[in-house]
Design a protein around this motif. Structure first.
Motif, PDB file in Angstrom:
ATOM      1  N   VAL A   1       7.018 -34.893  -8.132  1.00  0.00           N
ATOM      2  CA  VAL A   1       7.150 -36.081  -7.289  1.00  0.00           C
ATOM      3  C   VAL A   1       5.826 -36.851  -7.314  1.00  0.00           C
ATOM      4  CG1 VAL A   1       7.580 -36.981  -4.971  1.00  0.00           C
ATOM      5  CG2 VAL A   1       8.802 -34.951  -5.758  1.00  0.00           C
ATOM      6  N   PHE A   2       5.923 -38.111  -7.656  1.00  0.00           N
ATOM      7  CA  PHE A   2       4.746 -38.988  -7.661  1.00  0.00           C
ATOM      8  C   PHE A   2       4.999 -40.095  -6.645  1.00  0.00           C
ATOM      9  CE2 PHE A   2       5.446 -37.157 -11.770  1.00  0.00           C
ATOM     10  CZ  PHE A   2       4.182 -36.751 -12.198  1.00  0.00           C
ATOM     11  N   VAL A   3       4.023 -40.353  -5.789  1.00  0.00           N
ATOM     12  CA  VAL A   3       4.160 -41.453  -4.831  1.00  0.00           C
ATOM     13  C   VAL A   3       2.905 -42.313  -4.919  1.00  0.00           C
ATOM     14  CG1 VAL A   3       4.369 -42.108  -2.405  1.00  0.00           C
ATOM     15  CG2 VAL A   3       5.643 -40.151  -3.256  1.00  0.00           C
ATOM     16  N   ASN A   4       3.125 -43.603  -4.976  1.00  0.00           N
ATOM     17  CA  ASN A   4       1.997 -44.510  -5.145  1.00  0.00           C
ATOM     18  C   ASN A   4       2.150 -45.720  -4.223  1.00  0.00           C
ATOM     19  OD1 ASN A   4      -0.173 -45.922  -6.222  1.00  0.00           O
ATOM     20  ND2 ASN A   4       1.072 -46.813  -7.857  1.00  0.00           N
ATOM     21  N   VAL A   5       1.090 -46.064  -3.540  1.00  0.00           N
ATOM     22  CA  VAL A   5       1.093 -47.324  -2.791  1.00  0.00           C
ATOM     23  C   VAL A   5       0.473 -48.350  -3.732  1.00  0.00           C
ATOM     24  CG1 VAL A   5       0.363 -48.526  -0.711  1.00  0.00           C
ATOM     25  CG2 VAL A   5       0.801 -46.082  -0.626  1.00  0.00           C
ATOM     26  N   VAL A   6       1.237 -49.362  -4.065  1.00  0.00           N
ATOM     27  CA  VAL A   6       0.846 -50.298  -5.122  1.00  0.00           C
ATOM     28  C   VAL A   6      -0.384 -51.115  -4.727  1.00  0.00           C
ATOM     29  CG1 VAL A   6       1.672 -52.260  -6.487  1.00  0.00           C
ATOM     30  CG2 VAL A   6       3.200 -50.373  -5.948  1.00  0.00           C
ATOM     31  N   GLY A   7      -1.214 -51.417  -5.693  1.00  0.00           N
ATOM     32  CA  GLY A   7      -2.344 -52.321  -5.469  1.00  0.00           C
ATOM     33  C   GLY A   7      -3.600 -51.602  -5.025  1.00  0.00           C
ATOM     34  N   GLY A   8      -3.567 -50.254  -5.036  1.00  0.00           N
ATOM     35  CA  GLY A   8      -4.771 -49.516  -4.631  1.00  0.00           C
ATOM     36  C   GLY A   8      -4.994 -49.519  -3.135  1.00  0.00           C
ATOM     37  N   VAL A   9      -3.964 -49.906  -2.368  1.00  0.00           N
ATOM     38  CA  VAL A   9      -4.103 -49.923  -0.907  1.00  0.00           C
ATOM     39  C   VAL A   9      -3.906 -48.502  -0.397  1.00  0.00           C
ATOM     40  CG1 VAL A   9      -3.137 -50.862   1.228  1.00  0.00           C
ATOM     41  CG2 VAL A   9      -3.194 -52.253  -0.820  1.00  0.00           C
ATOM     42  N   ARG A  10      -4.602 -48.163   0.675  1.00  0.00           N
ATOM     43  CA  ARG A  10      -4.428 -46.853   1.290  1.00  0.00           C
ATOM     44  C   ARG A  10      -3.797 -47.031   2.661  1.00  0.00           C
ATOM     45  NH1 ARG A  10      -5.653 -41.887   0.364  1.00  0.00           N
ATOM     46  NH2 ARG A  10      -5.419 -40.723   2.284  1.00  0.00           N
ATOM     47  N   VAL A  11      -2.697 -46.340   2.909  1.00  0.00           N
ATOM     48  CA  VAL A  11      -2.116 -46.417   4.250  1.00  0.00           C
ATOM     49  C   VAL A  11      -2.256 -45.063   4.921  1.00  0.00           C
ATOM     50  CG1 VAL A  11      -0.543 -48.369   4.183  1.00  0.00           C
ATOM     51  CG2 VAL A  11       0.156 -46.255   3.146  1.00  0.00           C
ATOM     52  N   ASP A  12      -2.944 -45.065   6.027  1.00  0.00           N
ATOM     53  CA  ASP A  12      -3.209 -43.823   6.735  1.00  0.00           C
ATOM     54  C   ASP A  12      -2.546 -43.869   8.091  1.00  0.00           C
ATOM     55  OD1 ASP A  12      -4.538 -41.878   5.401  1.00  0.00           O
ATOM     56  OD2 ASP A  12      -6.465 -42.910   5.502  1.00  0.00           O
ATOM     57  N   GLU A  13      -1.262 -44.108   8.106  1.00  0.00           N
ATOM     58  CA  GLU A  13      -0.616 -44.155   9.408  1.00  0.00           C
ATOM     59  C   GLU A  13       0.725 -43.471   9.309  1.00  0.00           C
ATOM     60  OE1 GLU A  13       1.164 -47.514  10.921  1.00  0.00           O
ATOM     61  OE2 GLU A  13       1.533 -48.503   9.023  1.00  0.00           O
ATOM     62  N   PRO A  14       1.171 -42.851  10.402  1.00  0.00           N
ATOM     63  CA  PRO A  14       2.442 -42.133  10.362  1.00  0.00           C
ATOM     64  C   PRO A  14       3.619 -43.056  10.074  1.00  0.00           C
ATOM     65  CG  PRO A  14       1.522 -42.176  12.596  1.00  0.00           C
ATOM     66  CD  PRO A  14       0.488 -42.722  11.688  1.00  0.00           C
ATOM     67  N   GLY A  15       3.456 -44.347  10.344  1.00  0.00           N
ATOM     68  CA  GLY A  15       4.531 -45.303  10.102  1.00  0.00           C
ATOM     69  C   GLY A  15       4.961 -45.361   8.642  1.00  0.00           C
ATOM     70  N   ALA A  16       4.156 -44.769   7.753  1.00  0.00           N
ATOM     71  CA  ALA A  16       4.484 -44.812   6.327  1.00  0.00           C
ATOM     72  C   ALA A  16       5.521 -43.755   5.945  1.00  0.00           C
ATOM     73  CB  ALA A  16       3.218 -44.606   5.503  1.00  0.00           C
ATOM     74  N   ASP A  17       5.779 -42.786   6.823  1.00  0.00           N
ATOM     75  CA  ASP A  17       6.681 -41.667   6.492  1.00  0.00           C
ATOM     76  C   ASP A  17       8.035 -42.122   5.963  1.00  0.00           C
ATOM     77  OD1 ASP A  17       4.708 -40.097   7.448  1.00  0.00           O
ATOM     78  OD2 ASP A  17       5.782 -39.388   9.225  1.00  0.00           O
ATOM     79  N   LEU A  18       8.655 -43.044   6.711  1.00  0.00           N
ATOM     80  CA  LEU A  18      10.006 -43.452   6.350  1.00  0.00           C
ATOM     81  C   LEU A  18      10.014 -44.123   4.982  1.00  0.00           C
ATOM     82  CD1 LEU A  18      12.958 -43.674   7.077  1.00  0.00           C
ATOM     83  CD2 LEU A  18      12.456 -45.787   8.307  1.00  0.00           C
ATOM     84  N   ALA A  19       8.985 -44.917   4.707  1.00  0.00           N
ATOM     85  CA  ALA A  19       8.920 -45.590   3.409  1.00  0.00           C
ATOM     86  C   ALA A  19       8.826 -44.562   2.291  1.00  0.00           C
ATOM     87  CB  ALA A  19       7.725 -46.533   3.379  1.00  0.00           C
ATOM     88  N   VAL A  20       8.010 -43.532   2.498  1.00  0.00           N
ATOM     89  CA  VAL A  20       7.867 -42.495   1.478  1.00  0.00           C
ATOM     90  C   VAL A  20       9.198 -41.772   1.302  1.00  0.00           C
ATOM     91  CG1 VAL A  20       6.675 -40.350   0.901  1.00  0.00           C
ATOM     92  CG2 VAL A  20       5.413 -42.225   1.967  1.00  0.00           C
ATOM     93  N   ALA A  21       9.853 -41.459   2.420  1.00  0.00           N
ATOM     94  CA  ALA A  21      11.126 -40.739   2.359  1.00  0.00           C
ATOM     95  C   ALA A  21      12.173 -41.571   1.606  1.00  0.00           C
ATOM     96  CB  ALA A  21      11.609 -40.417   3.763  1.00  0.00           C
ATOM     97  N   LEU A  22      12.277 -42.839   1.953  1.00  0.00           N
ATOM     98  CA  LEU A  22      13.294 -43.683   1.306  1.00  0.00           C
ATOM     99  C   LEU A  22      12.973 -43.898  -0.166  1.00  0.00           C
ATOM    100  CD1 LEU A  22      14.114 -46.416   3.999  1.00  0.00           C
ATOM    101  CD2 LEU A  22      15.362 -44.319   3.457  1.00  0.00           C
ATOM    102  N   ALA A  23      11.694 -44.066  -0.479  1.00  0.00           N
ATOM    103  CA  ALA A  23      11.313 -44.270  -1.879  1.00  0.00           C
ATOM    104  C   ALA A  23      11.651 -43.030  -2.704  1.00  0.00           C
ATOM    105  CB  ALA A  23       9.826 -44.609  -1.979  1.00  0.00           C
ATOM    106  N   VAL A  24      11.353 -41.846  -2.155  1.00  0.00           N
ATOM    107  CA  VAL A  24      11.636 -40.601  -2.887  1.00  0.00           C
ATOM    108  C   VAL A  24      13.150 -40.426  -3.032  1.00  0.00           C
ATOM    109  CG1 VAL A  24      11.492 -38.083  -2.782  1.00  0.00           C
ATOM    110  CG2 VAL A  24       9.479 -39.467  -2.232  1.00  0.00           C
TER     111      VAL A  24
END
Ligand SMILES: Nc1ncnc2c1ncn2[C@@H]1O[C@H](COP(=O)(O)OP(=O)(O)OP(=O)(O)O)[C@@H](O)[C@H]1O
Ligand SMILES: [Mg+2]
Length: 471
Positions: free
Chosen positions: A358-381
């Motif tokens: 499994v590879f996950v990447n936030v495009v553009g070199g941006v770093r997101v350090d917040e729990p709000g990103a969970d759903l996006a990661v789940a849906l993307a995977v």
């Protein structure tokens, strides 16, 4: 100058020894001895002046605090992260990995300050004056065509004593010290960059800066792990710690405050590295949404960068693994967070990717350090695992052909529930602003419900809208 000698002090138990040992003779801890200068005559004298006598406390209401105007660096994003500009007499530590653009950012700030009539000084212990000049020439001139960067007085010096003496004589309003790890104090025998040296250098610069009201921007390097190299005590010492991050190969960089005695730590600024210097990215959301692929494995996260909403594309790739322990590769999110999301996805979402890479990447070199990103990661995977593109309602005709990317945000609970995150309305508003009609929010309730969008499309005709709880 009075003769100075040094001792090695254990940072755990305070045991002092004249020589360095790997193991503290006092408490037996390893690698805790740090070299420190002793018997600084100036420090002794100031203590003596107080005479150890009692001091009358003053009620806070009677303390005279003159409102000091902050100095604008002329770089909006930097000013915002600092809480409205540089505070005179403050010590700001700017950390970042090699080549990220620390020297560029500080040179640009000094150039603007010099152009607005402030006294500036650039102390470089890393580069020669000629190298600094080359960089300054590369930077874009000010709107009036003036090359203020070339007016910055510079010294290329590694000796702390000389730097302090210059500061005392020049008394600039703002000074950049590049970098704290390369200056060297003759009072200690340790190599530049060692814990004792870094502490001594920062402490002495702070003493002079506070005495004369000089605002200092200290540049610091970060270690491979991303922490500021040098002791944590450096972070306690300074007023403000800024972290400049991003990937050197990518153009986007974010600047965020980790600590700020004069402002919020939730601010972040986005920059782009260009040939002629760093450029503030004010429409970051528009760019990232415009670049979103809408392919399987891609979803737009409505994130918060400090107090500002930011739309970023999160991409995932799930592929068959030929390894016994499949790969989990992330960029821009926390690896442990991915592990958690994958576990919840398998247990509560019915999407198991246990044996796949499994590879996950936030495009553009941006770093997101917040729990709000969970759903996006789940849906993307999930989208990548099923090979189904997750897109929202069709875009309005004026927004171009085809469906709009699907936006989402939300924290995943361990029982598969979606948890609310801060600033939900602002995230939704940002998504709407950039034409994303479908936003999956924590109001969907559970991960299962959120994934129904995906399932519905699997069964029904392609191109169906994601029918989930949308704001
Ligand atoms: N001619 C150029 N065109 C575009 N970008 C450039 C050019 N020259 C340098 N850069 C960019 O500037 C970066 C270096 O910036 P800078 O020297 O400010 O970084 P730094 O953080 O101070 O690095 P160091 O840790 O070495 O001090 C390079 O990584 C590169 O991305
Ligand atoms: Mg540099």
């Amino acid at each position: 100058m009075a003769r100075v000698s040094s001792v090695h002090v254990c940072s755990d138990c305070g045991h002092e020894t004249p020589r360095w040992h790997g193991q503290c003779p006092g408490c037996g801890a390893w690698n805790t001895l740090v070299e420190e200068a002793v018997a600084r005559p100036a420090a002794k004298a100031s203590r003596g002046a107080a005479g150890g006598g009692a001091i009358a406390p003053v009620a806070l209401g009677e303390v005279r605090a003159e409102a000091v105007a902050r100095l604008s660096t002329g770089i909006g994003e930097l000013d915002r992260v600092l809480g409205g500009g540089v505070v005179p007499g403050s010590l700001v530590l700017i950390g970042g990995s090699p080549g990220i653009g620390k020297s560029t950012l500080t040179t640009m700030a000094l150039a603007n300050l010099a152009a607005s009539g402030r006294r500036t000084l650039y102390v470089s212990a890393e580069e020669s004056a000629a190298q600094i000049k080359l960089r300054a020439e590369r930077l874009a001139p000010a709107p009036g065509g003036r090359r203020a960067a070339l007016e910055i007085p510079v010294i290329a010096e590694t000796d702390l004593g000389a730097v302090l003496a210059t500061l005392e004589r020049e008394r600039p309003d703002v000074c950049v010290v590049d970098s704290v790890q390369t200056l060297h104090s003759g009072a200690l025998s340790g190599a530049p960059g060692s814990v004792g040296q870094v502490r001594e250098v920062a402490g002495e610069i702070m003493r002079v800066a506070k005495t004369h009201g000089i605002a200092v921007l200290l540049v610091g390097h970060v270690t491979k792990e991303g922490a500021l190299a040098g002791p944590r005590v450096l972070e306690h010492l300074v007023d403000c710690v800024l972290q400049f991050e991003g990937e050197r190969e990518r153009t986007y960089r974010t600047l965020r405050a980790l600590k700020n005695r004069f402002g919020s730590t939730s601010e972040a600024g986005v920059f782009e590295m260009r040939q002629d210097g760093l450029v503030e990215v004010l429409d970051a959301s528009a760019r990232f949404v415009g670049e979103a692929t809408r392919a399987p494995g891609s979803v737009v996260l409505a994130a918060m960068e400090g107090s500002r909403p930011l739309l970023v594309e999160v991409q995932a790739l799930v592929s068959e693994s030929d390894l016994e322990i499949p790969r989990r590769v992330v960029s821009g999110i926390d690896r442990n967070r991915l592990a958690l999301v994958l576990a919840v996805l398998a247990r509560h979402g019915g999407v198991g990717v246990g044996a796949s890479d499994v590879f996950v990447n936030v495009v553009g070199g941006v770093r997101v350090d917040e729990p709000g990103a969970d759903l996006a990661v789940a849906l993307a995977v999930a989208s990548a695992a099923r090979g189904i593109a997750l897109t929202g309602a069709p875009a309005a005709p004026e927004e171009g052909p085809g469906p709009s990317p699907l936006a989402c945000f939300g924290e995943l609970g361990l029982t598969g529930e979606l948890r609310t995150v801060a600033h939900a309305e602002r995230r939704v508003a940002e998504a709407r602003k950039f034409g994303l009609r479908t936003v999956v929010t924590p109001e969907a309730g559970t991960l299962r419900a959120a994934l129904r969008a995906l399932r519905g499309r699997e069964r029904s005709r392609p191109g169906a809208d994601a029918q989930v709880a949308t704001a």
